[in-house]
Enzyme design. Structure first.
Site, PDB file in Angstrom:
ATOM      1  N   ARG A   1     -22.624  87.460  91.589  1.00  0.00           N
ATOM      2  CA  ARG A   1     -21.129  86.867  91.631  1.00  0.00           C
ATOM      3  C   ARG A   1     -20.553  87.376  93.075  1.00  0.00           C
ATOM      4  O   ARG A   1     -19.867  86.712  93.649  1.00  0.00           O
ATOM      5  CB  ARG A   1     -20.455  87.499  90.732  1.00  0.00           C
ATOM      6  CG  ARG A   1     -20.568  86.808  89.329  1.00  0.00           C
ATOM      7  CD  ARG A   1     -19.733  87.075  88.264  1.00  0.00           C
ATOM      8  NE  ARG A   1     -19.810  86.585  87.049  1.00  0.00           N
ATOM      9  CZ  ARG A   1     -20.752  86.887  86.261  1.00  0.00           C
ATOM     10  NH1 ARG A   1     -21.190  88.214  86.144  1.00  0.00           N
ATOM     11  NH2 ARG A   1     -20.923  86.335  85.046  1.00  0.00           N
TER      12      ARG A   1
ATOM     13  N   ASN B   1     -15.867  81.527  98.829  1.00  0.00           N
ATOM     14  CA  ASN B   1     -14.757  81.188  97.564  1.00  0.00           C
ATOM     15  C   ASN B   1     -13.371  81.711  98.095  1.00  0.00           C
ATOM     16  O   ASN B   1     -12.407  81.306  97.586  1.00  0.00           O
ATOM     17  CB  ASN B   1     -15.202  81.741  96.354  1.00  0.00           C
ATOM     18  CG  ASN B   1     -16.515  80.881  95.755  1.00  0.00           C
ATOM     19  OD1 ASN B   1     -16.492  79.823  96.366  1.00  0.00           O
ATOM     20  ND2 ASN B   1     -17.027  81.051  94.582  1.00  0.00           N
TER      21      ASN B   1
ATOM     22  N   HIS C   1     -15.479  91.173  85.188  1.00  0.00           N
ATOM     23  CA  HIS C   1     -16.345  89.882  84.865  1.00  0.00           C
ATOM     24  C   HIS C   1     -17.515  89.839  85.600  1.00  0.00           C
ATOM     25  O   HIS C   1     -17.757  89.348  86.627  1.00  0.00           O
ATOM     26  CB  HIS C   1     -15.574  88.652  85.263  1.00  0.00           C
ATOM     27  CG  HIS C   1     -16.127  87.611  84.702  1.00  0.00           C
ATOM     28  ND1 HIS C   1     -16.684  87.362  83.204  1.00  0.00           N
ATOM     29  CD2 HIS C   1     -16.597  86.245  85.270  1.00  0.00           C
ATOM     30  CE1 HIS C   1     -17.216  86.292  83.192  1.00  0.00           C
ATOM     31  NE2 HIS C   1     -17.168  85.466  84.278  1.00  0.00           N
TER      32      HIS C   1
ATOM     33  N   GLY D   1     -10.517  71.629  91.954  1.00  0.00           N
ATOM     34  CA  GLY D   1     -11.953  71.824  91.562  1.00  0.00           C
ATOM     35  C   GLY D   1     -12.234  71.164  90.252  1.00  0.00           C
ATOM     36  O   GLY D   1     -12.160  71.385  89.187  1.00  0.00           O
ATOM     37  N   ALA D   2     -12.798  69.924  90.487  1.00  0.00           N
ATOM     38  CA  ALA D   2     -13.279  68.822  89.483  1.00  0.00           C
ATOM     39  C   ALA D   2     -14.684  68.945  89.073  1.00  0.00           C
ATOM     40  O   ALA D   2     -15.278  67.936  88.822  1.00  0.00           O
ATOM     41  CB  ALA D   2     -12.657  67.457  89.904  1.00  0.00           C
ATOM     42  N   GLY D   3     -15.401  69.916  89.478  1.00  0.00           N
ATOM     43  CA  GLY D   3     -16.777  70.109  89.285  1.00  0.00           C
ATOM     44  C   GLY D   3     -16.807  70.115  87.760  1.00  0.00           C
ATOM     45  O   GLY D   3     -16.236  69.925  87.131  1.00  0.00           O
TER      46      GLY D   3
ATOM     47  N   ASN E   1     -15.293  82.789  90.843  1.00  0.00           N
ATOM     48  CA  ASN E   1     -15.892  83.823  91.110  1.00  0.00           C
ATOM     49  C   ASN E   1     -16.172  84.238  92.332  1.00  0.00           C
ATOM     50  O   ASN E   1     -16.174  83.342  93.239  1.00  0.00           O
ATOM     51  CB  ASN E   1     -17.238  83.938  90.247  1.00  0.00           C
ATOM     52  CG  ASN E   1     -17.373  84.229  88.799  1.00  0.00           C
ATOM     53  OD1 ASN E   1     -16.479  84.886  88.184  1.00  0.00           O
ATOM     54  ND2 ASN E   1     -17.942  83.197  88.009  1.00  0.00           N
TER      55      ASN E   1
HETATM   56  N1  LIG Z   1     -14.487  83.065  85.397  1.00  0.00           N
HETATM   57  C1  LIG Z   1     -15.521  82.164  84.691  1.00  0.00           C
HETATM   58  O1  LIG Z   1     -15.609  82.707  83.498  1.00  0.00           O
HETATM   59  C2  LIG Z   1     -16.071  80.985  85.291  1.00  0.00           C
HETATM   60  C3  LIG Z   1     -16.689  80.429  84.486  1.00  0.00           C
HETATM   61  C4  LIG Z   1     -17.454  79.222  84.953  1.00  0.00           C
HETATM   62  C5  LIG Z   1     -17.525  79.044  86.423  1.00  0.00           C
HETATM   63  N2  LIG Z   1     -16.840  79.992  87.350  1.00  0.00           N
HETATM   64  C6  LIG Z   1     -16.536  79.892  88.638  1.00  0.00           C
HETATM   65  O2  LIG Z   1     -15.744  78.553  88.978  1.00  0.00           O
HETATM   66  C7  LIG Z   1     -16.363  77.938  90.170  1.00  0.00           C
HETATM   67  C8  LIG Z   1     -16.755  76.491  89.688  1.00  0.00           C
HETATM   68  O3  LIG Z   1     -17.763  76.647  88.892  1.00  0.00           O
HETATM   69  P1  LIG Z   1     -18.355  75.098  88.421  1.00  0.00           P
HETATM   70  O4  LIG Z   1     -19.599  75.383  87.455  1.00  0.00           O
HETATM   71  O5  LIG Z   1     -17.246  74.256  88.180  1.00  0.00           O
HETATM   72  O6  LIG Z   1     -18.961  74.649  90.030  1.00  0.00           O
HETATM   73  P2  LIG Z   1     -19.092  73.000  90.589  1.00  0.00           P
HETATM   74  O7  LIG Z   1     -20.039  73.209  91.772  1.00  0.00           O
HETATM   75  O8  LIG Z   1     -19.459  72.138  89.496  1.00  0.00           O
HETATM   76  O9  LIG Z   1     -17.701  72.585  90.960  1.00  0.00           O
HETATM   77  C9  LIG Z   1     -17.150  73.332  91.973  1.00  0.00           C
HETATM   78  C10 LIG Z   1     -16.191  72.036  92.642  1.00  0.00           C
HETATM   79  O10 LIG Z   1     -15.386  72.518  93.631  1.00  0.00           O
HETATM   80  C11 LIG Z   1     -15.170  71.779  94.475  1.00  0.00           C
HETATM   81  N3  LIG Z   1     -14.505  72.319  95.492  1.00  0.00           N
HETATM   82  C12 LIG Z   1     -15.201  72.748  96.634  1.00  0.00           C
HETATM   83  N4  LIG Z   1     -13.928  73.252  97.550  1.00  0.00           N
HETATM   84  C13 LIG Z   1     -13.236  72.761  97.323  1.00  0.00           C
HETATM   85  C14 LIG Z   1     -11.919  72.784  97.820  1.00  0.00           C
HETATM   86  N5  LIG Z   1     -11.566  73.248  98.922  1.00  0.00           N
HETATM   87  N6  LIG Z   1     -10.772  72.084  97.180  1.00  0.00           N
HETATM   88  C15 LIG Z   1     -10.851  71.563  95.951  1.00  0.00           C
HETATM   89  N7  LIG Z   1     -12.362  71.293  95.335  1.00  0.00           N
HETATM   90  C16 LIG Z   1     -13.405  72.126  95.772  1.00  0.00           C
HETATM   91  C17 LIG Z   1     -16.383  71.100  94.632  1.00  0.00           C
HETATM   92  O11 LIG Z   1     -16.407  69.836  95.297  1.00  0.00           O
HETATM   93  C18 LIG Z   1     -17.068  71.284  93.166  1.00  0.00           C
HETATM   94  O12 LIG Z   1     -16.598  69.811  92.707  1.00  0.00           O
HETATM   95  C19 LIG Z   1     -17.459  78.833  90.435  1.00  0.00           C
HETATM   96  O13 LIG Z   1     -16.884  79.930  91.209  1.00  0.00           O
HETATM   97  C20 LIG Z   1     -17.938  79.481  89.256  1.00  0.00           C
HETATM   98  O14 LIG Z   1     -18.720  80.683  89.268  1.00  0.00           O
HETATM   99  C21 LIG Z   1     -15.977  81.034  86.316  1.00  0.00           C
END
Ligand SMILES: NC(=O)c1ccc[n+]([C@@H]2O[C@H](COP(=O)([O-])OP(=O)(O)OC[C@H]3O[C@@H](n4cnc5c(N)ncnc54)[C@H](O)[C@@H]3O)[C@@H](O)[C@H]2O)c1
Length: 311
Positions: A87, A94, A174, A8-10, A119
């Protein structure tokens, strides 16, 4: 060099890579389903390395094969929360993404330690452990470092004291039921309750509980990523440098705090084998009641997971 792969390179995944590269203790692989995106972000970051004087390899890929031989797998793939979305709404989508990411990467890195961020966090960590069949030491969820850092930041804003002197411990799930332990939190050893008037402390606790939502509402699209990514980088460093760092993380409970067969935010010791041990605080009656309420909320999501995924 150690190798860390981030699925996940978001926003959170790429920012984790950024913080990790600055710390220069691991090569980094970014994997995402979007074609070209992880490659582009990785190349951009690689080109920053000469400027900041760090030697870390950073590559991007759409193929899990690129993660081969990783010491740590970070899972942050998934859908982020949108305003008004809980969440738990994220659960079904997810679960599919995280389950595949965990089982596919394990094939290429059978010795890796997994750090889960997606999440609903506690339940995604639970799913990762169940689907990979790994021992609990090797699957850890990131939440408590972030929630505690938020509280520390708010205490610093209130008091003007350096964040380095502020120790806060936020445990539990969380979610909005998380458990900020004001009795155990302190400023340079002085209990928080002695340093800050009760009404101000109550406001800090309330803001901490809603810390994620506050940022979601400000951003309008997406959720927090700088602080979550910094927390993830701290976990990875503690593990790979075998620091035995005690920090709040989501860990699989095996009777600790009276909880079983669930992930929950507790103080853990992080070192080279992963989650080396769980530290048990002595909780008073009020704290225990808040703890139990939070645990019930997490359990509910774990149960909901069982309706959407088989493991
Ligand atoms: N635990 C924590 O404290 C915490 C903090 C921040 C974000 N998060 C969670 O992390 C996740 C990502 O958040 P974000 O802000 O980076 O979102 P984001 O949308 O910027 O990035 C998510 C990335 O996942 C990619 N993706 C989707 N399906 C995929 C797959 N099958 N294989 C590989 N990549 C895939 C998407 O293309 C996207 O680039 C969310 O579920 C968010 O709620 C958790």
């Amino acid at each position: 060099m150690n190798k860390i792969s981030i699925i996940g390179a978001g926003m959170t995944g790429a920012t984790t890579a950024h913080w990790l590269a600055e710390r220069e203790f691991a090569d980094i692989v970014l994997v995402d389903v979007v074609e070209g995106m992880p490659q582009g972000k990785a190349l951009d970051m690689l080109e920053a390395m000469p400027i900041i004087g760090k030697d870390a390899e950073i590559v991007g890929s759409n193929d899990y094969a690129a993660t081969k031989g990783s010491d740590i797998i970070v899972i942050t793939a998934g859908i982020a929360r949108k305003p008004g979305m809980s969440r738990d709404d994220l659960l079904k989508t997810n679960a599919g993404i995280v389950g595949t990411a965990a089982t596919e990467t394990l094939k290429y890195s059978p010795d890796a330690i997994f750090i889960v961020l997606t999440n609903p966090l506690d339940t995604m960590a639970y799913l990762t452990m169940k689907m990979t069949g790994l021992p609990r030491e090797r699957v850890i969820g990131q939440a408590g470092i972030l929630d505690s850092a938020r509280m520390r930041a708010f205490v610093a804003l209130e008091t003007g004291v350096s964040v380095e002197n502020i120790n806060c411990y936020v445990l539990g799930g969380h979610g909005d039921e998380m458990v900020p332990l004001t009795r155990h939190s302190n400023i340079a050893g002085v209990p928080l309750r002695e340093y800050i008037p009760a009404d101000k402390l109550d406001a800090i606790v309330a803001r901490t509980r809603k810390g994620g939502g506050e940022i979601v509402n400000l951003l309008k699209t997406g959720s927090a990523y700088y602080a979550p990514a910094a927390a993830c980088a701290q976990m990875a460093e503690a593990i790979l440098k075998d620091k035995n760092l005690i920090v709040p993380c989501a860990a699989y409970m095996n009777g600790e705090y009276g909880l079983n067969d669930m992930y929950f935010g507790v103080p853990v010791m992080l070192g080279r084998t992963g989650m080396k041990k769980i530290i048990e605080y002595k909780l008073d009656e009020d704290e225990k009641a808040t703890f139990d309420k939070s645990a019930a909320a997490v359990k509910e999501t774990h149960e909901a997971l069982k309706n959407v995924v088989e493991f």
